[in-house]
Motif scaffolding. Structure first.
Motif, PDB file in Angstrom:
ATOM      1  N   GLY A  15      43.127  11.645 -90.003  1.00 31.82           N
ATOM      2  CA  GLY A  15      43.277  10.666 -88.933  1.00 31.82           C
ATOM      3  C   GLY A  15      44.592  10.800 -88.181  1.00 31.82           C
ATOM      4  O   GLY A  15      44.775  10.190 -87.117  1.00 31.82           O
ATOM      5  N   GLN A  16      45.492  11.603 -88.710  1.00 33.30           N
ATOM      6  CA  GLN A  16      46.803  11.781 -88.087  1.00 33.30           C
ATOM      7  C   GLN A  16      46.689  12.702 -86.866  1.00 33.30           C
ATOM      8  O   GLN A  16      45.923  13.637 -86.834  1.00 33.30           O
ATOM      9  N   LYS A  17      47.470  12.356 -85.837  1.00 38.20           N
ATOM     10  CA  LYS A  17      47.555  13.219 -84.671  1.00 38.20           C
ATOM     11  C   LYS A  17      48.535  14.345 -84.970  1.00 38.20           C
ATOM     12  O   LYS A  17      49.628  14.094 -85.472  1.00 38.20           O
ATOM     13  N   THR A  63      47.192  19.146 -78.888  1.00 39.04           N
ATOM     14  CA  THR A  63      47.273  17.977 -79.748  1.00 39.04           C
ATOM     15  C   THR A  63      45.867  17.630 -80.211  1.00 39.04           C
ATOM     16  O   THR A  63      44.945  17.501 -79.396  1.00 39.04           O
ATOM     17  N   THR A  65      43.378  15.787 -83.678  1.00 36.99           N
ATOM     18  CA  THR A  65      43.325  14.794 -84.762  1.00 36.99           C
ATOM     19  C   THR A  65      42.824  15.458 -86.035  1.00 36.99           C
ATOM     20  O   THR A  65      41.854  16.228 -86.012  1.00 36.99           O
ATOM     21  N   LEU A  75      40.786  20.214 -87.624  1.00 36.97           N
ATOM     22  CA  LEU A  75      41.169  19.363 -86.505  1.00 36.97           C
ATOM     23  C   LEU A  75      39.995  19.129 -85.562  1.00 36.97           C
ATOM     24  O   LEU A  75      39.008  19.854 -85.555  1.00 36.97           O
ATOM     25  N   LYS A  78      41.269  15.048 -79.437  1.00 30.55           N
ATOM     26  CA  LYS A  78      41.250  13.616 -79.204  1.00 30.55           C
ATOM     27  C   LYS A  78      40.192  13.266 -78.154  1.00 30.55           C
ATOM     28  O   LYS A  78      40.154  13.867 -77.082  1.00 30.55           O
TER      29      LYS A  78
END
Length: 396
Positions: A15-17, A63, A65, A75, A78
């Motif tokens: 859940g971390q970016k 970037t 998630t 990953l 987003k």
């Protein structure tokens, strides 16, 4: 003194970016360097554009998630939509058609966007016939059936051909009920062969023989037709309609004006014209004097002297100057000569048995028989008298 080890990089959490740089783009994954012990992986499908090509390159910042942590950090971008994968799986099982927009073309087929998922339609499944220019489908929304799909949406294969074939079956039955000899129709050239072209009449194929394509001579159907071309045809023969030996013969040239109807009217005996040798046979050569109109030059009219075989004088493709010697509109015959009439008139006429006067009934070509009556009053001599005189002369 004991020196404390420097703290290692922190492990990412689900859940971390996560921000990093693209280190490598493979066939299935994008490897992202974010400062951890190993590179994170992103599904390559998530950076593909509508044309199927990656929208990012090695070295670009990205970037994403974190969706899972384990031996590999996975990953996702987003806000990236995963599409209706469940809907695709249901469509595959039930055979329900789906709509999709063609977004591009690659070396194997069409790239299609359907239910929010990138899919693929092979060239062989686009249509019932060969597609010469697949680019013409880009930007169009078409109907497909899902032939292959997985729960991750990575391998979705579509077919349009199967739908068209089912549709064609219904059209074929309807067409067979209405088909009549002499009927004029429109069709699409489906296949081309050296002997002619197959035309799709709407679920049923008919064949236009090479001799029925045009009044003009056609040596190669590919020179005048192409697959996908719309043509006008007339039904000339139907055999075993709906059966295993079904055959529908078509003609294109019957819908054209017949050049012979005006060709003879425009010509006169003795006229000089230009033409092209199209065929050489034992008895002469055929010369095309206008599209669809040939004249015959007999072997005796190919040259002033004796010609054993026409190939000694002409070959197919030769451009020649000829003179019209005879016209027969009813029999559609035009006789030509390659010998200038003025030169031909100076030649010594050949003996022609047809020049002999007709023989009267009872006459013979043999010399007259010797008269045997022996009557000296008729002025003739008998055989006996003739031999007697001969002996007397020899005795002297």
């Amino acid at each position: 003194p004991v020196v404390a080890a420097a703290p290692g990089p922190k492990e990412p959490k689900k859940g971390q970016k996560l921000s990093g740089k693209i280190a490598q783009i493979g066939d299935n994954g994008v490897f992202v360097s974010f400062g951890g012990r190993a590179e994170a992986v992103l599904d390559v499908a998530e950076i593909r554009g509508e044309d199927g090509n990656p929208t990012k390159a090695v070295g670009d910042d990205i970037t994403a998630t974190v969706v899972s942590v384990g031996e590999t950090v996975k990953l996702t971008l987003k806000g990236k939509k995963t599409g209706d994968i469940a809907g695709l799986l249901d469509a595959q099982k039930s055979g329900t058609p789906v709509e999709g927009k063609v977004t591009g073309v690659n070396k194997g087929g069409l790239v299609v966007r359907t239910l929010g998922v990138r899919a693929f339609c092979p060239f062989s499944q686009i249509d019932r016939r060969y597609i010469d220019n697949p680019q013409e489908y880009v930007g169009k929304t078409l109907t497909f059936v899902v032939t292959t799909a997985d729960d991750k949406g990575r391998n979705v294969v579509l077919s349009r051909r199967s739908l068209l074939e089912e549709e064609a079956k219904g059209q074929a039955e309807e067409l067979r009920q209405k088909l009549e000899i002499g009927q004029e129709m429109s069709g699409i050239v489906a296949r081309i062969r050296p002997f002619g072209a197959f035309v799709d009449l709407g679920g049923v194929d008919g064949m236009v023989h090479v001799s029925e394509i045009s009044h003009a001579r056609v040596n190669d159907p590919n020179s005048v037709l192409k697959v996908g071309q719309e043509v006008k045809v007339r039904v000339v023969k139907v055999e075993d309609l709906g059966g295993s030996s079904e055959r529908i013969s078509l003609s294109m040239k019957q819908l054209e004006s017949d050049p012979w109807e005006t060709a003879v009217d425009k010509l006169t005996v003795g006229e000089q014209l230009e033409g092209k040798v199209v065929r050489v046979v034992d008895f002469g050569a055929f010369v095309e004097i206008s599209p669809g109109v040939d004249g015959l030059v007999h072997v005796s009219a190919l040259a002033p002297g004796r010609v054993e075989h026409p190939s000694e004088v002409v070959s197919p493709g030769d451009a020649v100057t000829a003179w019209v010697t005879q016209l027969d509109a009813d029999k559609r015959r035009i006789s030509l000569s390659l010998v200038d009439p003025s030169e031909r008139s100076e030649r010594t006429p050949r003996f022609d048995r047809g020049d002999r006067p007709p023989r009267r009934r009872g006459e013979s070509n043999r010399p007259p028989k010797v008269h045997r009556s022996g009557d000296p009053s008729d002025g003739l001599t008998s055989m006996g008298e003739a031999f007697q005189r001969l002996r007397e002369q020899m005795g002297e």
